[in-house]
Design a protein around this motif. Structure first.
Motif, PDB file in Angstrom:
ATOM      1  N   PRO A   1      13.009 -30.408 -29.992  1.00 36.26           N
ATOM      2  CA  PRO A   1      11.829 -29.809 -29.652  1.00 36.26           C
ATOM      3  C   PRO A   1      10.845 -30.432 -30.672  1.00 36.26           C
ATOM      4  O   PRO A   1      11.056 -31.524 -31.390  1.00 36.26           O
ATOM      5  N   PRO A   2       9.593 -30.061 -30.338  1.00 33.20           N
ATOM      6  CA  PRO A   2       8.449 -30.754 -31.158  1.00 33.20           C
ATOM      7  C   PRO A   2       8.692 -30.640 -32.792  1.00 33.20           C
ATOM      8  O   PRO A   2       9.159 -29.859 -33.353  1.00 33.20           O
TER       9      PRO A   2
ATOM     10  N   THR B   1       0.656 -38.770 -25.510  1.00 33.74           N
ATOM     11  CA  THR B   1       0.251 -37.233 -25.052  1.00 33.74           C
ATOM     12  C   THR B   1      -0.677 -37.086 -26.249  1.00 33.74           C
ATOM     13  O   THR B   1      -0.286 -37.276 -27.626  1.00 33.74           O
ATOM     14  N   ASP B   2      -1.842 -36.594 -26.242  1.00 34.85           N
ATOM     15  CA  ASP B   2      -2.698 -35.841 -27.043  1.00 34.85           C
ATOM     16  C   ASP B   2      -2.131 -34.609 -27.517  1.00 34.85           C
ATOM     17  O   ASP B   2      -2.484 -34.217 -28.753  1.00 34.85           O
ATOM     18  N   ASP B   3      -1.702 -33.853 -26.662  1.00 39.23           N
ATOM     19  CA  ASP B   3      -1.190 -32.370 -26.937  1.00 39.23           C
ATOM     20  C   ASP B   3       0.204 -32.161 -26.628  1.00 39.23           C
ATOM     21  O   ASP B   3       0.605 -31.718 -25.677  1.00 39.23           O
ATOM     22  N   VAL B   4       1.252 -32.588 -27.730  1.00 40.32           N
ATOM     23  CA  VAL B   4       2.643 -32.575 -27.747  1.00 40.32           C
ATOM     24  C   VAL B   4       3.067 -31.156 -27.405  1.00 40.32           C
ATOM     25  O   VAL B   4       3.796 -30.762 -26.584  1.00 40.32           O
ATOM     26  N   ASP B   5       2.529 -30.083 -28.044  1.00 42.91           N
ATOM     27  CA  ASP B   5       2.850 -28.695 -28.106  1.00 42.91           C
ATOM     28  C   ASP B   5       2.374 -28.199 -26.875  1.00 42.91           C
ATOM     29  O   ASP B   5       3.279 -27.487 -26.278  1.00 42.91           O
ATOM     30  N   ALA B   6       1.392 -28.454 -26.249  1.00 41.60           N
ATOM     31  CA  ALA B   6       1.040 -27.844 -24.901  1.00 41.60           C
ATOM     32  C   ALA B   6       2.116 -28.482 -23.715  1.00 41.60           C
ATOM     33  O   ALA B   6       2.296 -27.776 -22.866  1.00 41.60           O
TER      34      ALA B   6
ATOM     35  N   PHE C   1       8.276 -34.839 -28.840  1.00 44.51           N
ATOM     36  CA  PHE C   1       9.517 -33.967 -28.456  1.00 44.51           C
ATOM     37  C   PHE C   1      10.027 -35.025 -27.471  1.00 44.51           C
ATOM     38  O   PHE C   1       9.585 -35.847 -26.922  1.00 44.51           O
ATOM     39  N   ALA C   2      11.374 -34.510 -27.018  1.00 47.87           N
ATOM     40  CA  ALA C   2      12.197 -35.252 -26.257  1.00 47.87           C
ATOM     41  C   ALA C   2      12.911 -34.326 -25.156  1.00 47.87           C
ATOM     42  O   ALA C   2      13.206 -33.329 -25.479  1.00 47.87           O
ATOM     43  N   ALA C   3      12.879 -34.857 -23.790  1.00 50.96           N
ATOM     44  CA  ALA C   3      13.434 -34.149 -22.700  1.00 50.96           C
ATOM     45  C   ALA C   3      14.212 -34.904 -21.793  1.00 50.96           C
ATOM     46  O   ALA C   3      14.178 -36.143 -21.788  1.00 50.96           O
TER      47      ALA C   3
ATOM     48  N   HIS D   1       4.993 -29.673 -24.241  1.00 57.69           N
ATOM     49  CA  HIS D   1       6.207 -29.130 -24.475  1.00 57.69           C
ATOM     50  C   HIS D   1       6.247 -28.070 -23.780  1.00 57.69           C
ATOM     51  O   HIS D   1       7.407 -27.410 -23.091  1.00 57.69           O
ATOM     52  N   LYS D   2       5.319 -26.943 -23.959  1.00 64.70           N
ATOM     53  CA  LYS D   2       5.338 -25.655 -23.413  1.00 64.70           C
ATOM     54  C   LYS D   2       5.452 -25.910 -21.776  1.00 64.70           C
ATOM     55  O   LYS D   2       6.135 -25.130 -21.088  1.00 64.70           O
TER      56      LYS D   2
END
Length: 136
Positions: free
Chosen positions: A103-104, A83-88, A114-116, A90-91
């Motif tokens: 978490p990231p 993915t290009d935007d890990v934080d978005a 990040f992992a889920a 993740h949110k």
């Protein structure tokens, strides 16, 4: 030529509630539903595409019968997805109720990831690492 070839490797999984898993993967992670075949709660075959390329295939685990040659246990799948935007992402995953197990974070090999875990128990890692070129 800048176009990449169509995917030739399709990670595949089975689910106890495939229709619910499809909804979750679309809502929480951003997969796109390409096709879903089956009746009622049963999913015989589904393809979810990933916006950056590739995708997964999945189906229902139950009612396959004793001759099922592709008997994968639900909740035993794991995948790494670019993915290009890990934080978005993740949110988005957090807001959709994904169980975040990592978490990231930034890795020592230059990725942010990040992992889920999805409701079926499958593990998903999302990151910016796109792999390396093969050695020549």
């Amino acid at each position: 030529m800048t176009d990449s070839p169509p995917p030739q490797v399709w990670p595949t999984l089975r689910a106890d509630d495939a229709r619910a898993l499809i909804r979750f993967l679309v809502e929480a992670f951003g997969f796109e539903e390409a096709v879903v075949y089956g009746e009622g709660d049963r999913v015989d075959h589904a393809q979810l595409s990933w916006p950056l390329g590739g995708g997964i295939m999945l189906g229902s685990a139950h009612d396959r019968g004793p001759d099922d040659k592709w008997s994968l246990r639900p909740g035993t799948f794991g995948a790494y997805v670019v993915t290009d935007d890990v934080d978005a992402l993740h949110k988005r995953a957090t807001q959709a109720g994904a169980e975040i197990i990592q978490p990231p974070q930034d890795t020592d090999y230059g990725s942010r990831e990040f992992a889920a875990r999805d409701p079926e128990g499958n593990l998903w890692s999302f990151g910016t690492y796109r792999g390396s070129l093969p050695a020549k």
